[in-house]
Design a protein around this motif. Structure first.
Motif, PDB file in Angstrom:
ATOM      1  N   ALA A 163       0.828  -1.209   0.000  1.00 13.04           N
ATOM      2  CA  ALA A 163       0.000   0.000   0.000  1.00 13.04           C
ATOM      3  C   ALA A 163       0.865   1.262   0.000  1.00 13.04           C
ATOM      4  O   ALA A 163       0.551   2.242  -0.691  1.00 13.04           O
ATOM      5  CB  ALA A 163      -0.934  -0.008   1.204  1.00 13.04           C
ATOM      6  N   ARG A 210       0.864   4.035  -2.931  1.00 14.81           N
ATOM      7  CA  ARG A 210       0.639   5.454  -2.638  1.00 14.81           C
ATOM      8  C   ARG A 210       1.703   6.319  -3.316  1.00 14.81           C
ATOM      9  O   ARG A 210       1.401   7.372  -3.901  1.00 14.81           O
ATOM     10  CB  ARG A 210       0.647   5.688  -1.129  1.00 14.81           C
ATOM     11  CG  ARG A 210       0.453   7.151  -0.724  1.00 14.81           C
ATOM     12  CD  ARG A 210       0.500   7.324   0.786  1.00 14.81           C
ATOM     13  NE  ARG A 210      -0.638   6.708   1.421  1.00 14.81           N
ATOM     14  CZ  ARG A 210      -1.826   7.271   1.558  1.00 14.81           C
ATOM     15  NH1 ARG A 210      -2.032   8.501   1.083  1.00 14.81           N
ATOM     16  NH2 ARG A 210      -2.807   6.640   2.145  1.00 14.81           N
ATOM     17  N   GLN A 256      -5.429  -3.244   2.892  1.00 12.63           N
ATOM     18  CA  GLN A 256      -4.733  -1.962   2.893  1.00 12.63           C
ATOM     19  C   GLN A 256      -4.773  -1.308   1.514  1.00 12.63           C
ATOM     20  O   GLN A 256      -4.933  -0.087   1.391  1.00 12.63           O
ATOM     21  CB  GLN A 256      -3.289  -2.152   3.350  1.00 12.63           C
ATOM     22  CG  GLN A 256      -3.139  -2.569   4.803  1.00 12.63           C
ATOM     23  CD  GLN A 256      -1.751  -3.060   5.123  1.00 12.63           C
ATOM     24  OE1 GLN A 256      -0.780  -2.729   4.439  1.00 12.63           O
ATOM     25  NE2 GLN A 256      -1.634  -3.873   6.164  1.00 12.63           N
ATOM     26  N   VAL A 257      -4.635  -2.126   0.467  1.00 11.96           N
ATOM     27  CA  VAL A 257      -4.701  -1.585  -0.894  1.00 11.96           C
ATOM     28  C   VAL A 257      -6.108  -1.069  -1.192  1.00 11.96           C
ATOM     29  O   VAL A 257      -6.279   0.007  -1.781  1.00 11.96           O
ATOM     30  CB  VAL A 257      -4.273  -2.654  -1.920  1.00 11.96           C
ATOM     31  CG1 VAL A 257      -4.556  -2.181  -3.344  1.00 11.96           C
ATOM     32  CG2 VAL A 257      -2.795  -2.987  -1.756  1.00 11.96           C
ATOM     33  N   GLU A 280      -8.254   0.038   0.995  1.00  8.58           N
ATOM     34  CA  GLU A 280      -8.420   1.266   1.771  1.00  8.58           C
ATOM     35  C   GLU A 280      -7.812   2.458   1.033  1.00  8.58           C
ATOM     36  O   GLU A 280      -8.402   3.553   0.991  1.00  8.58           O
ATOM     37  CB  GLU A 280      -7.770   1.105   3.148  1.00  8.58           C
ATOM     38  CG  GLU A 280      -8.543   0.187   4.084  1.00  8.58           C
ATOM     39  CD  GLU A 280      -7.794  -0.102   5.375  1.00  8.58           C
ATOM     40  OE1 GLU A 280      -8.456  -0.491   6.356  1.00  8.58           O
ATOM     41  OE2 GLU A 280      -6.551   0.043   5.392  1.00  8.58           O
ATOM     42  N   LEU A 281      -6.638   2.247   0.444  1.00 12.66           N
ATOM     43  CA  LEU A 281      -5.996   3.322  -0.311  1.00 12.66           C
ATOM     44  C   LEU A 281      -6.825   3.684  -1.537  1.00 12.66           C
ATOM     45  O   LEU A 281      -6.989   4.865  -1.867  1.00 12.66           O
ATOM     46  CB  LEU A 281      -4.581   2.899  -0.720  1.00 12.66           C
ATOM     47  CG  LEU A 281      -3.822   3.887  -1.605  1.00 12.66           C
ATOM     48  CD1 LEU A 281      -3.630   5.230  -0.893  1.00 12.66           C
ATOM     49  CD2 LEU A 281      -2.470   3.308  -2.023  1.00 12.66           C
ATOM     50  N   CYS A 282      -7.355   2.679  -2.227  1.00 18.90           N
ATOM     51  CA  CYS A 282      -8.173   2.951  -3.412  1.00 18.90           C
ATOM     52  C   CYS A 282      -9.435   3.726  -3.045  1.00 18.90           C
ATOM     53  O   CYS A 282      -9.871   4.619  -3.797  1.00 18.90           O
ATOM     54  CB  CYS A 282      -8.534   1.637  -4.114  1.00 18.90           C
ATOM     55  SG  CYS A 282      -7.142   0.875  -4.984  1.00 18.90           S
TER      56      CYS A 282
END
Length: 356
Positions: free
Chosen positions: A111, A115, A149-150, A152-154
């Motif tokens: 993640a 970012r 986590q990925v 959440e970032l998206c």
């Protein structure tokens, strides 16, 4: 060869493609084993943390509908014997057989690295595919939560992302998937190969049962998450008899989109699959391989762009016709979800969104 309980491959031999030494079954892949009363039962699962410098992989393949992907893990404990990603383990001097499903790699920085890529001024968004190489919801995701986590970032950056899996663990992230779906930023594909739990345990020993996958599709649909069933792979004389049944079961859950993919056997996958056939289905192994070869120009596998995903011949035409007729009867179409790439918000490296 003898079957190993809980594992898909029946050997740990390494290919000579990269001039690597061949490992026999009593070789170094047994340096860590699960034992019962001192007797070897199966290789134990180990996880090595990997820290790459980048996480987003780009491709220009004309055969797949995405140009970028994130692979949170290398290797996959699901142990699907047909997995086309198995040969990638040979790059690590590891077996595409048992090592692939027992010696796993996790990328805990995924993640953060993503970012950094998204924050670059020249970055342009397009759907990120997860699950195109190894499963993002294999068992170690419970521990590492890299896929979450990925996602959440998206969600934070309003970046479109697609997920493909063989696990109902995808429902652990239903909260994120619902929010992404509301913004037209995600769709989920769940692969189902058969409806027979015994056959599934032989083909994909540590993946979720077919019933759990079908139920997960229903949960996603009811939550408003675009979801489709992927009948992948279809294996002649092994799983093809379930084609109509899978479509029907998915339709009963409200699924209105489906795809299918014929089995592919690149590099080391072909001999591993032959070993599996000889071990579990010796009565029909010759017929299965002959049918596959008839759709791949007389070879175990067609590696060429434009044709590798498009089997041809009488058998391929039959499977296409069966799928088309069943899908039409059930009101099922191909996935056509258009994800929104216009609302992307570039992140800053300190975790705060840019005001611009």
């Amino acid at each position: 060869m003898s079957a190993i309980k809980g594992r898909g491959a029946v050997s740990g031999a390494v290919s000579a493609r990269f001039n690597l030494p061949t490992r026999e079954q009593d070789g170094d892949w047994l340096d860590s084993v699960e034992t019962i009363d001192g007797a070897v039962r199966a290789p134990a699962t180990t996880v090595t943390e990997e820290h790459p410098r980048s996480i987003l992989s780009f491709n220009q393949s004309p055969d797949i509908p995405f140009d970028r992907s994130v692979n949170a893990y290398r290797g996959c404990e699901h142990g699907c014997i047909y997995c086309y990603a198995r040969p990638s383990h040979a790059w690590h001097d590891l077996s595409p057989g048992l090592d692939f499903e027992t010696r796993l790699f996790a990328k805990p920085d995924a993640a953060r690295l993503l970012r950094e890529t998204m924050a670059k001024r020249g970055y342009r968004p397009a759907p990120i595919a997860m699950g195109t190489n190894t499963d993002p919801y294999q068992p170690i995701e419970v521990r590492y939560r890299i896929t979450r986590q990925v996602l959440e970032l998206c969600l934070e950056t309003r970046h479109p992302v697609t997920v493909t899996t063989k696990s109902d663990r995808v429902l652990r992230d239903l909260d994120l998937l619902e929010e992404l779906a509301r913004r037209r930023l995600t769709c989920v594909g769940i692969s189902v190969t058969s409806l027979d739990p015994h056959l599934s345990r032989l083909l994909e020993p540590r993946a979720a049962s077919p019933a759990k996958r079908i139920a997960a599709l229903g949960t996603l649909v009811r939550a408003g998450v675009p979801a489709h069933v992927s009948i992948a792979p279809v294996i002649p004389s092994i799983t093809d008899s379930f084609l109509e049944g899978i479509l029907s079961a998915a339709s009963e859950q409200g699924v209105r989109a489906a795809t299918w993919i014929m089995i592919r056997l690149p590099h080391e996958v072909a001999p591993l699959f032959r070993e599996w056939l000889d071990t579990h289905f010796p009565d029909r192994s010759g017929k299965v391989m002959a049918t596959i070869q008839s759709m791949r120009g007389g070879r175990d596998n067609d590696p060429e762009f434009f044709t590798r995903m498009k089997p041809n011949g009488v058998w391929a035409d039959l499977f296409r016709r069966r799928f088309r007729v069943a899908a039409h009867r059930l009101g099922i179409t191909g996935p056509d979800e258009e994800l929104d790439c216009t609302v992307f918000r570039r992140p800053s490296l300190d975790g705060q969104l840019s005001l611009l």
